[in-house]
Scaffold this active site. Structure first.
Site, PDB file in Angstrom:
ATOM      1  N   LYS A 189      53.408  40.774  51.373  1.00  0.00           N
ATOM      2  CA  LYS A 189      54.169  39.950  52.319  1.00  0.00           C
ATOM      3  C   LYS A 189      55.638  40.372  52.304  1.00  0.00           C
ATOM      4  CE  LYS A 189      56.644  36.323  52.439  1.00  0.00           C
ATOM      5  NZ  LYS A 189      57.629  36.665  53.461  1.00  0.00           N
ATOM      6  N   GLY A 242      63.218  38.672  44.432  1.00  0.00           N
ATOM      7  CA  GLY A 242      64.045  37.824  45.295  1.00  0.00           C
ATOM      8  C   GLY A 242      64.939  36.952  44.450  1.00  0.00           C
ATOM      9  N   SER A 243      65.259  35.786  44.975  1.00  0.00           N
ATOM     10  CA  SER A 243      66.225  34.931  44.292  1.00  0.00           C
ATOM     11  C   SER A 243      65.590  34.208  43.104  1.00  0.00           C
ATOM     12  CB  SER A 243      66.787  33.903  45.272  1.00  0.00           C
ATOM     13  OG  SER A 243      65.751  33.066  45.723  1.00  0.00           O
ATOM     14  N   THR A 244      66.421  33.828  42.158  1.00  0.00           N
ATOM     15  CA  THR A 244      65.931  33.101  40.986  1.00  0.00           C
ATOM     16  C   THR A 244      65.359  31.747  41.418  1.00  0.00           C
ATOM     17  OG1 THR A 244      67.432  34.285  39.532  1.00  0.00           O
ATOM     18  CG2 THR A 244      66.654  32.155  38.740  1.00  0.00           C
ATOM     19  N   GLY A 247      61.981  32.370  42.680  1.00  0.00           N
ATOM     20  CA  GLY A 247      61.161  32.757  41.519  1.00  0.00           C
ATOM     21  C   GLY A 247      60.630  31.532  40.794  1.00  0.00           C
ATOM     22  N   GLU A 264      61.193  39.739  39.569  1.00  0.00           N
ATOM     23  CA  GLU A 264      62.437  40.516  39.482  1.00  0.00           C
ATOM     24  C   GLU A 264      63.447  39.739  40.303  1.00  0.00           C
ATOM     25  OE1 GLU A 264      65.388  42.388  40.409  1.00  0.00           O
ATOM     26  OE2 GLU A 264      64.158  43.788  41.569  1.00  0.00           O
ATOM     27  N   CYS A 298      70.229  43.754  43.812  1.00  0.00           N
ATOM     28  CA  CYS A 298      70.130  42.846  42.667  1.00  0.00           C
ATOM     29  C   CYS A 298      70.909  43.392  41.481  1.00  0.00           C
ATOM     30  CB  CYS A 298      68.668  42.602  42.320  1.00  0.00           C
ATOM     31  SG  CYS A 298      67.689  44.096  42.309  1.00  0.00           S
ATOM     32  N   GLU A 394      75.683  34.781  42.132  1.00  0.00           N
ATOM     33  CA  GLU A 394      75.290  36.005  42.840  1.00  0.00           C
ATOM     34  C   GLU A 394      75.682  35.885  44.307  1.00  0.00           C
ATOM     35  OE1 GLU A 394      71.034  36.888  43.357  1.00  0.00           O
ATOM     36  OE2 GLU A 394      71.511  38.944  42.769  1.00  0.00           O
TER      37      GLU A 394
HETATM   38  P1  NDP Z   1      64.274  34.671  48.685  1.00  0.00           P
HETATM   39  O1  NDP Z   1      64.137  34.782  47.231  1.00  0.00           O
HETATM   40  O2  NDP Z   1      64.092  33.335  49.300  1.00  0.00           O
HETATM   41  O3  NDP Z   1      63.262  35.654  49.439  1.00  0.00           O
HETATM   42  C1  NDP Z   1      62.629  36.761  48.867  1.00  0.00           C
HETATM   43  C2  NDP Z   1      61.160  36.834  49.331  1.00  0.00           C
HETATM   44  O4  NDP Z   1      60.458  35.659  48.907  1.00  0.00           O
HETATM   45  C3  NDP Z   1      60.994  36.882  50.840  1.00  0.00           C
HETATM   46  O5  NDP Z   1      59.864  37.663  51.169  1.00  0.00           O
HETATM   47  C4  NDP Z   1      60.765  35.425  51.169  1.00  0.00           C
HETATM   48  O6  NDP Z   1      60.149  35.256  52.398  1.00  0.00           O
HETATM   49  C5  NDP Z   1      59.871  35.007  50.026  1.00  0.00           C
HETATM   50  N1  NDP Z   1      59.824  33.568  49.775  1.00  0.00           N
HETATM   51  C6  NDP Z   1      60.751  32.619  50.061  1.00  0.00           C
HETATM   52  N2  NDP Z   1      60.317  31.398  49.662  1.00  0.00           N
HETATM   53  C7  NDP Z   1      59.091  31.566  49.114  1.00  0.00           C
HETATM   54  C8  NDP Z   1      58.136  30.697  48.496  1.00  0.00           C
HETATM   55  N3  NDP Z   1      58.351  29.382  48.366  1.00  0.00           N
HETATM   56  N4  NDP Z   1      56.981  31.215  48.035  1.00  0.00           N
HETATM   57  C9  NDP Z   1      56.748  32.536  48.130  1.00  0.00           C
HETATM   58  N5  NDP Z   1      57.609  33.416  48.710  1.00  0.00           N
HETATM   59  C10 NDP Z   1      58.772  32.946  49.183  1.00  0.00           C
HETATM   60  O7  NDP Z   1      65.667  35.279  49.074  1.00  0.00           O
HETATM   61  P2  NDP Z   1      66.541  35.004  50.393  1.00  0.00           P
HETATM   62  O8  NDP Z   1      66.093  35.930  51.423  1.00  0.00           O
HETATM   63  O9  NDP Z   1      66.559  33.557  50.766  1.00  0.00           O
HETATM   64  O10 NDP Z   1      67.976  35.396  49.835  1.00  0.00           O
HETATM   65  C11 NDP Z   1      68.711  34.431  49.086  1.00  0.00           C
HETATM   66  C12 NDP Z   1      69.416  35.052  47.914  1.00  0.00           C
HETATM   67  O11 NDP Z   1      68.463  35.623  47.025  1.00  0.00           O
HETATM   68  C13 NDP Z   1      70.317  36.217  48.269  1.00  0.00           C
HETATM   69  O12 NDP Z   1      71.547  35.785  48.731  1.00  0.00           O
HETATM   70  C14 NDP Z   1      70.390  36.931  46.947  1.00  0.00           C
HETATM   71  O13 NDP Z   1      71.350  36.290  46.142  1.00  0.00           O
HETATM   72  C15 NDP Z   1      69.010  36.729  46.362  1.00  0.00           C
HETATM   73  N6  NDP Z   1      68.126  37.899  46.579  1.00  0.00           N
HETATM   74  C16 NDP Z   1      67.849  38.694  45.499  1.00  0.00           C
HETATM   75  C17 NDP Z   1      67.088  39.823  45.673  1.00  0.00           C
HETATM   76  C18 NDP Z   1      66.793  40.744  44.544  1.00  0.00           C
HETATM   77  O14 NDP Z   1      66.595  41.932  44.784  1.00  0.00           O
HETATM   78  N7  NDP Z   1      66.702  40.255  43.328  1.00  0.00           N
HETATM   79  C19 NDP Z   1      66.588  40.233  46.987  1.00  0.00           C
HETATM   80  C20 NDP Z   1      66.873  39.298  48.044  1.00  0.00           C
HETATM   81  C21 NDP Z   1      67.629  38.171  47.820  1.00  0.00           C
HETATM   82  P3  NDP Z   1      61.051  35.019  53.720  1.00  0.00           P
HETATM   83  O15 NDP Z   1      62.162  35.988  53.698  1.00  0.00           O
HETATM   84  O16 NDP Z   1      60.057  35.290  54.772  1.00  0.00           O
HETATM   85  O17 NDP Z   1      61.524  33.593  53.634  1.00  0.00           O
END
Ligand code: NDP
Length: 492
Positions: A189, A242-244, A247, A264, A298, A394
Site C-alpha cells: 500500500k 512513516g511517522s511514529t 507506527g 521504520e 527520516c 521532526e
Molecule cells: P504517515 O505515517 O501517516 O504515513 C505513512 C504511511 O502510512 C502512508 O502510506 C499512510 O497512508 C499510511 N497510514 C496512515 N495512517 C495509517 C493507519 N492508521 N494504518 C495504516 N497505515 C496508515 O505519515 P504522513 O504522511 O501523515 O506524514 C506525517 C509525518 O510523518 C511527516 O511530517 C514526517 O514527520 C513523518 N514521516 C516519516 C517518514 C519516514 O520515512 N520515517 C516518511 C513519511 C512521513 P496515507 O498516506 O494514504 O494516509
C-alpha cells in the site's frame, strides 16, 4: 523560487487502477482519488481508491499465491532470476519511473532518475542473491548421538507493506525485494499522495516473471486501506515506514493475530562537527545531509552541533550553502530542491518555519511560497536551545538548527537527548574520536566524515522510538523469515 513548466521528461501516466492477482481492476465501489503535482498544485491523475474490501481481495490473492501458487516452491535460483530481472526492468525504465516520481512527489528529476531508481534496482539485484542463501544451521544439542537438530528458514507468509511518500519507489524496494527473496507474497500500500511508481513496480514484477498474486498493489488512504491491511487476520506480517504516531496505531491494530512488525519511524538526527573536522567537507556534507530530498528524509541531519571553535564558520558555511540552493520545479535541471510533497505537508513545515523565527534567529532562508507549488527555501536557525520545539520535533523539511558545544561528553549527551535514534553523523580527523562517538551515539546508523550513505547491503533502522527491526543488508531477511527448528530422534 520558480514555478517553471513541466518538461519533456514528464511521462504519460498509465493505468491507475489497483493491481490484484495480476490484473488491473477498479476498486470495489468504483471510488477514485486525486493525485496532484506538488510543483503546481494541479491534479494530474485520478487513482483507484482501495478500501477494506479491496484489501481483502488483495490479501486473498496473496494467500492463494502463497499457499498454492508456484512462488514458494519455485527453485530458489529461478526466484532469484525473476527478482534480478525486476531490477533490470527498473533500470530499463528509469526515465519513466524517475519522471513519475517527480510528477508525484516533486523531487528533482535527475535525483529521481539517477538516484532513487538505481537505488531501488540495486535492492532487487542485491536481494535476489539471498534467495539462494537462506540457510539454517545444525545444532549440537546436549544429547550426543540421540538427535539430529537443525533449523530451516521459511517464508513468513502474506506480508503487508505500507510505504510513505518521501521515497515512494525506493522504500517500496527496501521492503518488496527481501519479502520476495524469502518467498513471501505481498500486498503493497503506497501513500495516497504518491501511488504512481508503486503501481508501475507491480506491472514490471509481472513482466519479470513474478507470478500473479505475488505482488499486489492497492493505493488508498492510511486510515482506511492502511488500517484494513494492518488489522487483517490473514496477514502474517506488516512492515511500515512513516511517522511514529502512525507506527503506534499500527502496533495496536496488529495485536489481533499477533502480526510480526517492522517499523521504520521518525528521526531528529544529530550531525556533529568536531573542532578538528575537515570543515570544507563537513559543511558540504552536513548541508547535503539536511537539504537533500527537500529535507523529507527520516535520516535527515536536522540538528547540527558545531564545536564552539568552528561554530561561526559552520553557520556561515551552511547558510551560504542554503542560500546557494536552487529551489524550483523538479523538472527544471537547475533545481536541487523541489516542492514539498503536498499542501498539508507544506502547511506543517511552514508552521515550523514560523515557529523557528520565534524560538531563534533565521540565519538563512525562512521564506516559503504561499500559492502555486509547495515550495520552502532551505532554512537555517541559530540561537535556539535544546528545548526548542524546532530542535526536538521532526519537521521533515529543509529546515536545520545549528547549536554550539564545548566538549565531547556534553555533545554526546545532548545528541542522545531525544526520543528518536535513527541516525547520526560525526565529522572529525581523529580516529579515536570517531570510534568513541560511533560507540556512544544511540542510533541505528552512525556516519563518520560522510552523511546519508545508503546501500542495499547496509542495515538501516532505528533505536528507541525510531522503530523496530532493520531494512536492507542480510539482516533484513530475519524479519521476512520464520526459523523452524527440526529435531529428529536418531538413536537411544
Ligand atoms: P504517515 O505515517 O501517516 O504515513 C505513512 C504511511 O502510512 C502512508 O502510506 C499512510 O497512508 C499510511 N497510514 C496512515 N495512517 C495509517 C493507519 N492508521 N494504518 C495504516 N497505515 C496508515 O505519515 P504522513 O504522511 O501523515 O506524514 C506525517 C509525518 O510523518 C511527516 O511530517 C514526517 O514527520 C513523518 N514521516 C516519516 C517518514 C519516514 O520515512 N520515517 C516518511 C513519511 C512521513 P496515507 O498516506 O494514504 O494516509
Amino acid at each position: 523560487m520558480t514555478n517553471s513548466p513541466v518538461s519533456e521528461h514528464a511521462p504519460k501516466i498509465g493505468d491507475t487502477r489497483l493491481l490484484i492477482d495480476g490484473e488491473r481492476v477498479d476498486s470495489a465501489d468504483g471510488a477514485t482519488f486525486a493525485v496532484y503535482n506538488p510543483a503546481t498544485g494541479e491534479e494530474i491523475a485520478q487513482v483507484a481508491e482501495g478500501k477494506s474490501e479491496d484489501i481483502d481481495r488483495a490479501v486473498k490473492a496473496a494467500r492463494r499465491a502463497f499457499e498454492s501458487g508456484p512462488w514458494r516452491d519455485m527453485k530458489p535460483k529461478d526466484r532469484a532470476a525473476a527478482i534480478w530481472r525486476l531490477g533490470e526492468l527498473l533500470v530499463e525504465n528509469k526515465e519513466e519511473l524517475g519522471g513519475l516520481e517527480t510528477l508525484d512527489n516533486g523531487k528533482p528529476f535527475l535525483q529521481a532518475r539517477d538516484g532513487d531508481v538505481p537505488t531501488a534496482a540495486g535492492l532487487f539485484h542485491y536481494m535476489s542473491g539471498w534467495a539462494t542463501k537462506l540457510e539454517g544451521t545444525t545444532i549440537p544439542i546436549s544429547f550426543p548421538g540421540q538427535f539430529h537438530t537443525f533449523t530451516r528458514r521459511e517464508a513468513v507468509g502474506v506480508v503487508g507493506l505500507i510505504v510513505p511518500w518521501n521515497f515512494p519507489l525506493t522504500i517500496s524496494a527496501w521492503k518488496v525485494a527481501p519479502a520476495l527473496a524469502a518467498g513471501n507474497t505481498v500486498v503493497l500500500k503506497p501513500s495516497e499522495v504518491t501511488p504512481l511508481t508503486a503501481l508501475r513496480l507491480g506491472d514490471l514484477a509481472l513482466e519479470a516473471g513474478i507470478p500473479p498474486g505475488v505482488l499486489n498493489v492497492v493505493p488508498g488512504f492510511g486510515a482506511d486501506a492502511g488500517a484494513a491491511l494492518t488489522a487483517h487476520p490473514d496477514v502474517d506480517k506488516v512492515s511500515f515506514t512513516g511517522s511514529t504516531a502512525t507506527g503506534r496505531a499500527i502496533m495496536q491494530a496488529a495485536t489481533g493475530n499477533i502480526k510480526k512488525l517492522t517499523l521504520e519511524l521518525g528521526g531528529k538526527s544529530p550531525d556533529i562537527i568536531m573542532g578538528d573536522a575537515n570543515l570544507e567537507a563537513a559543511i558540504a556534507g552536513a548541508a547535503d545531509g539536511i537539504f537533500y530530498n527537500q529535507g523529507e528524509a527520516c535520516a535527515a541531519g536536522s540538528r547540527i552541533y558545531a564545536h564552539r571553535s568552528v561554530y561561526d564558520e559552520v553557520v556561515a558555511g551552511i547558510s551560504a550553502a542554503a542560500n546557494g540552493i536552487n529551489v524550483g520545479d523538479g523538472f527544471d535541471a537547475s533545481s536541487f530542491i523541489g516542492p514539498l510533497v503536498s499542501k498539508e505537508h507544506h502547511a506543517k513545515v511552514r508552521s515550523y518555519v514560523d515557529l523557528g523565527r520565534e524560538e531563534g534567529t533565521v540565519a538563512a532562508g525562512g521564506e516559503y511560497a504561499t500559492d502555486g507549488g509547495y515550495f520552502v527555501n532551505p532554512t537555517v536557525f541559530t540561537d535556539v536551545t535544546d528545548q526548542s520545539r524546532v530542535v526536538r520535533e521532526e519537521i521533515f523539511g529543509p529546515v536545520v538548527s545549528i547549536m554550539p558545544f564545548d566538549d565531547t561528553d556534553e555533545v554526546i549527551r545532548r545528541a542522545n537527548d531525544t526520543r528518536y535514534g535513527l541516525s547520526a553523523g560525526v565529522w572529525t580527523e581523529s580516529i579515536s574520536t570517531a570510534h568513541r562517538m560511533a560507540e556512544a551515539l544511540r542510533a541505528g546508523t552512525v556516519w563518520v566524515n560522510c552523511y546519508g550513505v545508503f546501500d542495499a547491503a547496509m542495515p538501516f533502522g532505528g533505536y528507541k522510538e525510531s522503530g523496530w527491526g532493520r531494512e536492507m543488508g542480510g539482516i533484513v531477511l530475519n524479519d521476512y523469515t520464520e526459523t523452524k527448528t527440526v529435531c529428529i530422534k536418531i538413536g537411544d
